[in-house]
Design a protein around this motif. Sequence first.
Motif, PDB file in Angstrom:
ATOM      1  N   VAL A 139      -0.672 -91.686   2.126  1.00 29.94           N
ATOM      2  CA  VAL A 139      -0.104 -92.391   3.278  1.00 29.94           C
ATOM      3  C   VAL A 139      -0.601 -91.650   4.513  1.00 29.94           C
ATOM      4  CG1 VAL A 139       1.983 -93.129   4.461  1.00 29.94           C
ATOM      5  CG2 VAL A 139       1.918 -93.085   1.957  1.00 29.94           C
ATOM      6  N   ALA A 140      -1.501 -92.288   5.267  1.00 33.55           N
ATOM      7  CA  ALA A 140      -2.186 -91.595   6.358  1.00 33.55           C
ATOM      8  C   ALA A 140      -1.264 -91.261   7.523  1.00 33.55           C
ATOM      9  CB  ALA A 140      -3.367 -92.439   6.848  1.00 33.55           C
ATOM     10  N   ASP A 141      -0.298 -92.110   7.786  1.00 30.95           N
ATOM     11  CA  ASP A 141       0.635 -91.867   8.900  1.00 30.95           C
ATOM     12  C   ASP A 141       2.014 -92.329   8.476  1.00 30.95           C
ATOM     13  OD1 ASP A 141       1.977 -91.533  11.268  1.00 30.95           O
ATOM     14  OD2 ASP A 141       0.429 -92.464  12.521  1.00 30.95           O
ATOM     15  N   GLY A 142       2.758 -91.428   7.842  1.00 35.83           N
ATOM     16  CA  GLY A 142       4.080 -91.780   7.328  1.00 35.83           C
ATOM     17  C   GLY A 142       5.112 -92.029   8.392  1.00 35.83           C
ATOM     18  N   ASP A 143       4.838 -91.606   9.628  1.00 35.24           N
ATOM     19  CA  ASP A 143       5.828 -91.753  10.704  1.00 35.24           C
ATOM     20  C   ASP A 143       5.805 -93.129  11.354  1.00 35.24           C
ATOM     21  OD1 ASP A 143       6.465 -89.005  10.395  1.00 35.24           O
ATOM     22  OD2 ASP A 143       4.705 -88.490  11.581  1.00 35.24           O
ATOM     23  N   LEU A 144       4.768 -93.913  11.057  1.00 31.07           N
ATOM     24  CA  LEU A 144       4.659 -95.231  11.684  1.00 31.07           C
ATOM     25  C   LEU A 144       5.891 -96.070  11.375  1.00 31.07           C
ATOM     26  CD1 LEU A 144       1.021 -96.630  11.327  1.00 31.07           C
ATOM     27  CD2 LEU A 144       2.333 -96.279  13.408  1.00 31.07           C
ATOM     28  N   GLY A 145       6.534 -96.562  12.384  1.00 35.29           N
ATOM     29  CA  GLY A 145       7.700 -97.430  12.197  1.00 35.29           C
ATOM     30  C   GLY A 145       9.009 -96.691  12.013  1.00 35.29           C
ATOM     31  N   LEU A 146       8.965 -95.345  11.879  1.00 38.38           N
ATOM     32  CA  LEU A 146      10.186 -94.600  11.580  1.00 38.38           C
ATOM     33  C   LEU A 146      11.146 -94.556  12.761  1.00 38.38           C
ATOM     34  CD1 LEU A 146      11.678 -92.958   9.446  1.00 38.38           C
ATOM     35  CD2 LEU A 146      10.431 -90.929  10.218  1.00 38.38           C
ATOM     36  N   ASN A 147      10.605 -94.581  13.971  1.00 42.87           N
ATOM     37  CA  ASN A 147      11.461 -94.426  15.153  1.00 42.87           C
ATOM     38  C   ASN A 147      11.448 -95.651  16.057  1.00 42.87           C
ATOM     39  OD1 ASN A 147      12.238 -91.628  14.629  1.00 42.87           O
ATOM     40  ND2 ASN A 147      10.090 -91.151  15.025  1.00 42.87           N
ATOM     41  N   LEU A 148      11.217 -96.806  15.465  1.00 40.62           N
ATOM     42  CA  LEU A 148      11.286 -98.037  16.250  1.00 40.62           C
ATOM     43  C   LEU A 148      12.726 -98.300  16.689  1.00 40.62           C
ATOM     44  CD1 LEU A 148       8.962-100.429  14.201  1.00 40.62           C
ATOM     45  CD2 LEU A 148       8.472 -99.423  16.432  1.00 40.62           C
ATOM     46  N   PRO A 149      12.917 -98.985  17.825  1.00 45.69           N
ATOM     47  CA  PRO A 149      14.277 -99.299  18.292  1.00 45.69           C
ATOM     48  C   PRO A 149      14.898-100.421  17.474  1.00 45.69           C
ATOM     49  CG  PRO A 149      12.655-100.257  19.781  1.00 45.69           C
ATOM     50  CD  PRO A 149      11.888 -99.432  18.794  1.00 45.69           C
ATOM     51  N   TYR A 154      17.722-100.928  13.996  1.00 47.69           N
ATOM     52  CA  TYR A 154      18.633-100.210  13.121  1.00 47.69           C
ATOM     53  C   TYR A 154      18.128-100.123  11.683  1.00 47.69           C
ATOM     54  CZ  TYR A 154      20.613-104.264  10.588  1.00 47.69           C
ATOM     55  OH  TYR A 154      20.788-105.337   9.764  1.00 47.69           O
ATOM     56  N   ARG A 155      17.154-100.966  11.305  1.00 49.86           N
ATOM     57  CA  ARG A 155      16.629-100.951   9.945  1.00 49.86           C
ATOM     58  C   ARG A 155      15.330-100.157   9.812  1.00 49.86           C
ATOM     59  NH1 ARG A 155      14.717-104.850   7.560  1.00 49.86           N
ATOM     60  NH2 ARG A 155      15.509-104.481   5.473  1.00 49.86           N
ATOM     61  N   SER A 156      14.913 -99.444  10.858  1.00 51.11           N
ATOM     62  CA  SER A 156      13.607 -98.780  10.809  1.00 51.11           C
ATOM     63  C   SER A 156      13.549 -97.714   9.720  1.00 51.11           C
ATOM     64  CB  SER A 156      13.274 -98.163  12.172  1.00 51.11           C
ATOM     65  OG  SER A 156      14.239 -97.197  12.546  1.00 51.11           O
ATOM     66  N   THR A 157      14.632 -96.957   9.522  1.00 53.89           N
ATOM     67  CA  THR A 157      14.634 -95.930   8.483  1.00 53.89           C
ATOM     68  C   THR A 157      14.582 -96.571   7.098  1.00 53.89           C
ATOM     69  OG1 THR A 157      15.945 -94.489   9.918  1.00 53.89           O
ATOM     70  CG2 THR A 157      15.855 -93.917   7.593  1.00 53.89           C
ATOM     71  N   GLU A 158      15.369 -97.617   6.895  1.00 54.72           N
ATOM     72  CA  GLU A 158      15.357 -98.315   5.610  1.00 54.72           C
ATOM     73  C   GLU A 158      13.983 -98.896   5.317  1.00 54.72           C
ATOM     74  OE1 GLU A 158      17.501-102.124   3.354  1.00 54.72           O
ATOM     75  OE2 GLU A 158      17.931-101.707   5.454  1.00 54.72           O
ATOM     76  N   ARG A 159      13.377 -99.491   6.323  1.00 52.49           N
ATOM     77  CA  ARG A 159      12.072-100.116   6.138  1.00 52.49           C
ATOM     78  C   ARG A 159      11.028 -99.070   5.756  1.00 52.49           C
ATOM     79  NH1 ARG A 159      11.902-102.167  10.856  1.00 52.49           N
ATOM     80  NH2 ARG A 159      12.956-104.116  10.359  1.00 52.49           N
ATOM     81  N   THR A 160      11.075 -97.912   6.412  1.00 46.78           N
ATOM     82  CA  THR A 160      10.124 -96.843   6.104  1.00 46.78           C
ATOM     83  C   THR A 160      10.321 -96.321   4.687  1.00 46.78           C
ATOM     84  OG1 THR A 160      10.004 -96.193   8.438  1.00 46.78           O
ATOM     85  CG2 THR A 160       9.298 -94.571   6.811  1.00 46.78           C
ATOM     86  N   PHE A 161      11.563 -96.092   4.294  1.00 49.06           N
ATOM     87  CA  PHE A 161      11.848 -95.604   2.943  1.00 49.06           C
ATOM     88  C   PHE A 161      11.323 -96.591   1.899  1.00 49.06           C
ATOM     89  CE2 PHE A 161      14.415 -95.325  -0.880  1.00 49.06           C
ATOM     90  CZ  PHE A 161      14.428 -93.974  -1.142  1.00 49.06           C
ATOM     91  N   GLN A 162      11.614 -97.856   2.082  1.00 39.76           N
ATOM     92  CA  GLN A 162      11.172 -98.865   1.111  1.00 39.76           C
ATOM     93  C   GLN A 162       9.655 -98.914   1.012  1.00 39.76           C
ATOM     94  OE1 GLN A 162      13.179-102.160   2.922  1.00 39.76           O
ATOM     95  NE2 GLN A 162      14.964-102.046   1.572  1.00 39.76           N
ATOM     96  N   LEU A 163       8.978 -98.917   2.144  1.00 42.85           N
ATOM     97  CA  LEU A 163       7.523 -99.026   2.147  1.00 42.85           C
ATOM     98  C   LEU A 163       6.879 -97.836   1.448  1.00 42.85           C
ATOM     99  CD1 LEU A 163       4.880-100.333   3.065  1.00 42.85           C
ATOM    100  CD2 LEU A 163       5.153 -99.172   5.261  1.00 42.85           C
ATOM    101  N   LEU A 164       7.333 -96.626   1.768  1.00 41.83           N
ATOM    102  CA  LEU A 164       6.681 -95.440   1.219  1.00 41.83           C
ATOM    103  C   LEU A 164       6.987 -95.253  -0.263  1.00 41.83           C
ATOM    104  CD1 LEU A 164       6.922 -92.885   4.163  1.00 41.83           C
ATOM    105  CD2 LEU A 164       5.208 -94.621   3.665  1.00 41.83           C
ATOM    106  N   VAL A 165       8.202 -95.562  -0.681  1.00 38.04           N
ATOM    107  CA  VAL A 165       8.518 -95.460  -2.107  1.00 38.04           C
ATOM    108  C   VAL A 165       7.737 -96.509  -2.892  1.00 38.04           C
ATOM    109  CG1 VAL A 165      10.344 -95.757  -3.835  1.00 38.04           C
ATOM    110  CG2 VAL A 165      10.785 -94.410  -1.786  1.00 38.04           C
ATOM    111  N   GLN A 166       7.604 -97.700  -2.327  1.00 39.76           N
ATOM    112  CA  GLN A 166       6.855 -98.757  -3.011  1.00 39.76           C
ATOM    113  C   GLN A 166       5.375 -98.391  -3.149  1.00 39.76           C
ATOM    114  OE1 GLN A 166       7.749-101.668  -4.441  1.00 39.76           O
ATOM    115  NE2 GLN A 166       9.934-101.455  -4.028  1.00 39.76           N
ATOM    116  N   VAL A 167       4.759 -97.882  -2.080  1.00 40.05           N
ATOM    117  CA  VAL A 167       3.332 -97.544  -2.173  1.00 40.05           C
ATOM    118  C   VAL A 167       3.141 -96.333  -3.068  1.00 40.05           C
ATOM    119  CG1 VAL A 167       3.157 -96.000  -0.157  1.00 40.05           C
ATOM    120  CG2 VAL A 167       1.200 -97.388  -0.838  1.00 40.05           C
ATOM    121  N   ALA A 168       4.087 -95.397  -3.070  1.00 36.69           N
ATOM    122  CA  ALA A 168       4.002 -94.259  -3.977  1.00 36.69           C
ATOM    123  C   ALA A 168       4.017 -94.720  -5.432  1.00 36.69           C
ATOM    124  CB  ALA A 168       5.158 -93.290  -3.716  1.00 36.69           C
TER     125      ALA A 168
END
Length: 788
Positions: free
Chosen positions: A614-624, A626-640
């Motif tokens: 994952v070249a940039d794991g922080d992308l989308g993590l700090n968007l304004p 409320y679901r940005s953290t959930e979205r990041t967790f789902q995406l990274l676990v799925q690609v892993a």
Amino acid sequence: MADLWQVTLVSPPYEAWTYERPSFFPDLSAGQRVIIPFGKSHRVGIVVGPADQAPDGVEVKPMIWPLERTKLLSDEYVDMAVNLAARQMVNVGRILEIALPRGLRTAAVTFRVDKHMSNRKLPGSIRPTDLGRLDEADTLALMELWLAGRMRVRVNAKREAEERFVSLESDPPWAVRPNAKRQLRLLEYLLENGPQSMYSLRYALGDWTAAAVAKLEGVSIVRTGELTADSLAEVDEGGSVKPCGDECEYTLTDEQQVAMCAMTSTMENGGGPHLVHGVTGSGKTVLYLEMARKCLENGRSVMLLAPEVALACQLYRTVKERFPAAQTYFYHGYQSPKKRERTFKGLSIEAGPVIVIGTRSSLFLPVPSLGMVVLDEEHDESYKQEERLAYHAKEVAWFRAGLSKALLLLGSATPDVKTFHAAKQGLIAMSALKERVGDSILPGVELVDITDMKGGSKLLAPATEEAISETVKGGGQVIVMLNRRGYAPLMYCLDCTETVRCPECEVGMTYHKGRQRVVCHYCGLTYSYPLTCKKCGGSSFVPMGEGTERLEEVLQEQLPEGTKVLRLDRDATRRQERMEEILGAFGRKEAQVLVGTQMISKGHHFPDVTLVVVADGDLGLNLPDYRSTERTFQLLVQVAGRAGRGDNPGKVLIQTRNPGHPIWTEIVAGDYAGFFDREISRRSMFKYPPFSRMALVRISFPVQYQDGPASVSLFAQVLHEYGRKLGIDVLGPAPAPLSMLRGRKRFNCLLKSDDWAKVRTLYGHMASVNPDQKSVRTSLDLDPLTTL
């Protein structure tokens, strides 16, 4: 006394009107499709139900003609449309417009008559306008032929031609003269929006499109006709098929046996939702197919939904292998309107059990005797439609399953937080699959700190580059995800230090090197490159940042000679068959590295992939949002989960500039429960869903509209005053994070309540005071997935 019925239009203004059933008509019931007079034209309407009386002062007109001998939609289907319309605060016709293929919504039809079957002189072809001019005897004779199946409906040739799809035959750059601006505009539109019908192109671009399409088709740059996704679904491309092994000879694991018993119990006790929470590679698809077999044996139909067409194709092939004798239907948005119309009408007259495979639009098919609906990757945002009418496929599936007492299977390794919370509260059943099937084990996940890599042009750390090189040399395959397409997200002017920005959206434009264009990813505006700076007139630009196109180029240069790098993103897969070609080539090991956006994270099975980056794991993590953290967790676990699915162990490297964020501990450990506990605590504190009913009111007006700010102020006053009376928390209106889009200023307002009915009441009150509905647009998004 007149026989009165409520009939809803399936085209603007979508309203329900009262019509009289003529005496020559056959029996009517809700769900019948009829041609009705409307103003000076004719429209298609769906009968909703009988009407007690005509509205005061309204002239009741008779219907013209039925469009089927048996009704198109069941009572349950009409109930679904009525309930969904009430939830979305729109007319029932608006729901049916989305549900019905275009060919079933047009009144531009001709009736072909087998006139030799009548003793009267009747024309062989009759238009709807002619039907009302016939005398009673001819009308009765026609109805007799209609009921005998001797009178058929056919879409007019002109309208049928408009239903043909236009799709790209080749990727850019195209062999088109630079001054052929209309042809280039058409090609850019197809590249950004995918295959389009002739009707859609004419509506979006103008009447000149037909001539441009003809010229481009003559030199094999575009093609017209049916799309190819269906034939691709039939062909084993050697890629990500058979995600669960040999389905026909599969022995269930102990975990799967327990899950099967639990799901069978849910199905046999009146149906309802059931969450299958299984890690990636745990064999969820096997469970879907086993439950499908049970449904078919009991004479009940099955709907299997995937979030994207590529995954639906994969699922369709698997189903055909497992159930070669079953009646199967494949349905998705890339099919032509004619193909979708045939599927819709075919299902409306089906009696026996069937299997339907497709994307979210499949939920609106009239499937008979529904016994099970499956939403694979239920957390995926593709199940939510944002354009035209905001709705979530999960809600439609929930409602349809409830009406039919069917089993609703929701499968995911990273469930939606609201779904998992409902399961934890005992509101829905849940089965867990904690182990992968076979000898494969979950990959090890490591963080790569790139905090010190600031300001440089490199995105991959030396340790990451070395891991990729070693994996390729060892004969393994690598997936590299960067959730940012294009060559560079910004183009920086060296003369005035400004970046190229979209004048319609006020956001940075992305450079696409292969296309030699800078593109706005929000409205689709493009400029040719090289270009001159709009501010200073300079022409010296430097690309800043990296997208997948640039990352592909860098890796191809760095890796040993003979290494092949493929790219899977929206730009590389504008043609649906190109996606299957890329996945197939990578599955056959014709390439060692696959670079892509989040598209590569979804359900693909490549046994030889031993490294995921994952070249940039922080992308989308700090968007304004409320679901940005959930979205990041789902995406990274799925690609892993794409790593280590074969015999060799897998490894995952996630690059981050914020290694102290608590989410990394949970991702490295694959700890969904830990992530859920932390996330649910935060949402409880701030009254975010599932601890509130949250809605987003969107307000927009043209940037040049002078009364726009006053309208927003009026809405704010109404929302806050009336919201207090209803006990609703009102946040805003405030400028949206994307404050301008397609030349319109945008404002958002968040509503938090304990009851959806209160939210609808408040929105209805606000919409009623809109001073200029043509200029000021408002919309209500219930339970929004994004607040951008």
